[in-house]
Design an enzyme around this catalytic site. Structure first.
Site, PDB file in Angstrom:
ATOM      1  N   ASP A   8       0.836  -1.197   0.000  1.00 16.13           N
ATOM      2  CA  ASP A   8       0.000   0.000   0.000  1.00 16.13           C
ATOM      3  C   ASP A   8       0.870   1.245   0.000  1.00 16.13           C
ATOM      4  O   ASP A   8       2.062   1.203   0.341  1.00 16.13           O
ATOM      5  CB  ASP A   8      -0.906   0.009   1.228  1.00 16.13           C
ATOM      6  CG  ASP A   8      -2.191   0.801   1.007  1.00 16.13           C
ATOM      7  OD1 ASP A   8      -2.329   1.412  -0.072  1.00 16.13           O
ATOM      8  OD2 ASP A   8      -3.053   0.811   1.902  1.00 16.13           O
ATOM      9  N   GLY A   9       0.262   2.368  -0.394  1.00 20.59           N
ATOM     10  CA  GLY A   9       0.945   3.655  -0.391  1.00 20.59           C
ATOM     11  C   GLY A   9       0.093   4.707   0.266  1.00 20.59           C
ATOM     12  O   GLY A   9      -1.124   4.544   0.422  1.00 20.59           O
ATOM     13  N   GLU A  43       2.138   3.390  -3.860  1.00 14.93           N
ATOM     14  CA  GLU A  43       1.537   2.110  -4.232  1.00 14.93           C
ATOM     15  C   GLU A  43       2.513   1.266  -5.058  1.00 14.93           C
ATOM     16  O   GLU A  43       2.696   0.063  -4.810  1.00 14.93           O
ATOM     17  CB  GLU A  43       0.253   2.349  -5.043  1.00 14.93           C
ATOM     18  CG  GLU A  43      -0.826   3.150  -4.341  1.00 14.93           C
ATOM     19  CD  GLU A  43      -1.658   2.320  -3.369  1.00 14.93           C
ATOM     20  OE1 GLU A  43      -1.389   1.109  -3.235  1.00 14.93           O
ATOM     21  OE2 GLU A  43      -2.576   2.897  -2.750  1.00 14.93           O
ATOM     22  N   ASP A  66      -5.006  -2.295  -2.830  1.00 18.74           N
ATOM     23  CA  ASP A  66      -6.300  -1.617  -2.920  1.00 18.74           C
ATOM     24  C   ASP A  66      -6.304  -0.579  -4.039  1.00 18.74           C
ATOM     25  O   ASP A  66      -7.252   0.184  -4.182  1.00 18.74           O
ATOM     26  CB  ASP A  66      -6.704  -0.984  -1.583  1.00 18.74           C
ATOM     27  CG  ASP A  66      -5.707   0.053  -1.084  1.00 18.74           C
ATOM     28  OD1 ASP A  66      -4.867   0.524  -1.875  1.00 18.74           O
ATOM     29  OD2 ASP A  66      -5.762   0.390   0.114  1.00 18.74           O
ATOM     30  N   HIS A 119      -9.624  -0.056   3.559  1.00 22.42           N
ATOM     31  CA  HIS A 119     -10.351   0.319   4.777  1.00 22.42           C
ATOM     32  C   HIS A 119     -11.629  -0.510   4.952  1.00 22.42           C
ATOM     33  O   HIS A 119     -12.663   0.005   5.372  1.00 22.42           O
ATOM     34  CB  HIS A 119     -10.700   1.813   4.748  1.00 22.42           C
ATOM     35  CG  HIS A 119      -9.523   2.692   4.467  1.00 22.42           C
ATOM     36  ND1 HIS A 119      -8.501   2.887   5.377  1.00 22.42           N
ATOM     37  CD2 HIS A 119      -9.185   3.416   3.366  1.00 22.42           C
ATOM     38  CE1 HIS A 119      -7.594   3.695   4.841  1.00 22.42           C
ATOM     39  NE2 HIS A 119      -7.989   4.024   3.636  1.00 22.42           N
ATOM     40  N   ASP A 129      -1.536  -0.417   5.091  1.00 28.86           N
ATOM     41  CA  ASP A 129      -1.996   0.968   5.089  1.00 28.86           C
ATOM     42  C   ASP A 129      -1.495   1.713   6.320  1.00 28.86           C
ATOM     43  O   ASP A 129      -1.024   2.861   6.222  1.00 28.86           O
ATOM     44  CB  ASP A 129      -3.528   0.991   5.046  1.00 28.86           C
ATOM     45  CG  ASP A 129      -4.086   2.400   5.153  1.00 28.86           C
ATOM     46  OD1 ASP A 129      -4.011   3.146   4.163  1.00 28.86           O
ATOM     47  OD2 ASP A 129      -4.585   2.756   6.239  1.00 28.86           O
TER      48      ASP A 129
END
Length: 291
Positions: A8-9, A43, A66, A119, A129
């Site tokens: 994730d980023g 990302e 995501d 989320h 995240d």
């Protein structure tokens, strides 16, 4: 054996202090970032670092992301960009090209990507995240983020810099400027129904005017910041049927359309688009259940 990870980023301001992270478990994770970067940089770099650190493993690798931008860029668009000399369909340079080139070199056949809604309680995604956001906040505070144990001692600084401003998914609107104003607005409205755009807050933000607001189908009033914080892929596809496009004033178009869900539920919608800085931006949107 199969290794499962999430990447994730995060960016505070996009661009702004930015972070990236990947997570397998509490003994195998890594993070990093930059004082100035974008969410897409984070990302992509999270995936890149994971690929590089697991390069010597024989295990198959499943990566949860995501960001459909990251997944599509690596699995769908990268080969074409490379054939065209790292140019998009409209001839413009690919954003984050140095990261993309490194990803091209690091990819291997036993890597599979799976999209997961952000989320939404996915354990690995939530941890990635959290780590990426912590890295971005560390840079915001002028400190270095925790690097994590990783998989190996061969670490790269990943010292990339912003090479282009945040933009919607790279090939999505490459031909939009060749269309009429009315067709451009319809194309942009359709894009807001796609997973590619709705999964990337930066892409959505690039299509909404700074003073954007919405009266939703339920009657709720949404602000721009609220929608960017909650938007995600639709639970089922929506078909857009154009009812009319009216030129309200110079540089202002009103698009009226019917949205029909896979279950046949209809909603009458209207969107006000304004031309600003040479681009069409949605200024207002309203949805009303069809009787």
């Amino acid at each position: 054996m199969t290794l499962v990870a999430a990447a994730d980023g995060s960016a505070l301001g996009n661009p702004g202090p930015a972070g990236w992270a990947w997570y397998v478990d509490d003994d195998r994770w890594a993070s990093g970032g930059w004082p100035h970067g974008t969410n897409n940089m984070g990302e992509l770099t999270a995936v890149l670092d994971l690929l590089q650190q697991t390069a010597d493993l024989d295990d198959d690798l499943v990566v949860y992301c995501d960001s459909t931008y990251a997944i599509n860029a690596i699995t769908k668009w990268m080969a074409g960009w490379k054939r065209k000399g790292w140019k998009k369909g409209d001839g413009k340079p690919v954003a984050n090209v140095e990261i993309m080139k490194a990803l091209d070199a690091a990819m291997r056949p036993n890597v599979t990507f799976r999209w997961v809604k952000g989320h939404a309680g996915h354990e690995l995604n939530e941890k990635a995240d959290e780590l990426a956001n912590a890295a971005a906040r560390a840079h915001q505070a002028g400190s270095s983020p925790a690097a994590g144990p990783g998989f190996s001692s061969r670490r790269s600084s990943h010292d990339f810099s912003v090479t282009a401003p945040p933009e919607p998914d790279p090939d999505l609107f490459s031909l939009v400027d060749e269309l009429s104003d009315e067709d451009q607005v319809v194309a942009l409205e359709r894009s807001l129904l796609t997973d590619e755009v709705r999964s990337d807050p930066a892409a959505v933000a690039a299509l909404l005017d700074a003073a954007w607001s919405e009266v939703g189908r339920s009657g709720r009033v949404w602000t721009r910041s609220e929608i960017l914080g909650e938007i995600g892929p639709l639970t089922s596809p929506v078909e857009l049927d154009v009812l009319g496009v009216d030129r309200v004033a110079e540089g202002v178009l009103l698009l009226r359309w019917r949205g029909t869900s896979a279950a046949g539920e209809g909603t009458l919608r209207s969107s006000l688009w304004v031309r600003s800085g040479g681009r069409w931006l949605q200024r207002f949107h309203q949805g009303t259940p069809e009787g």
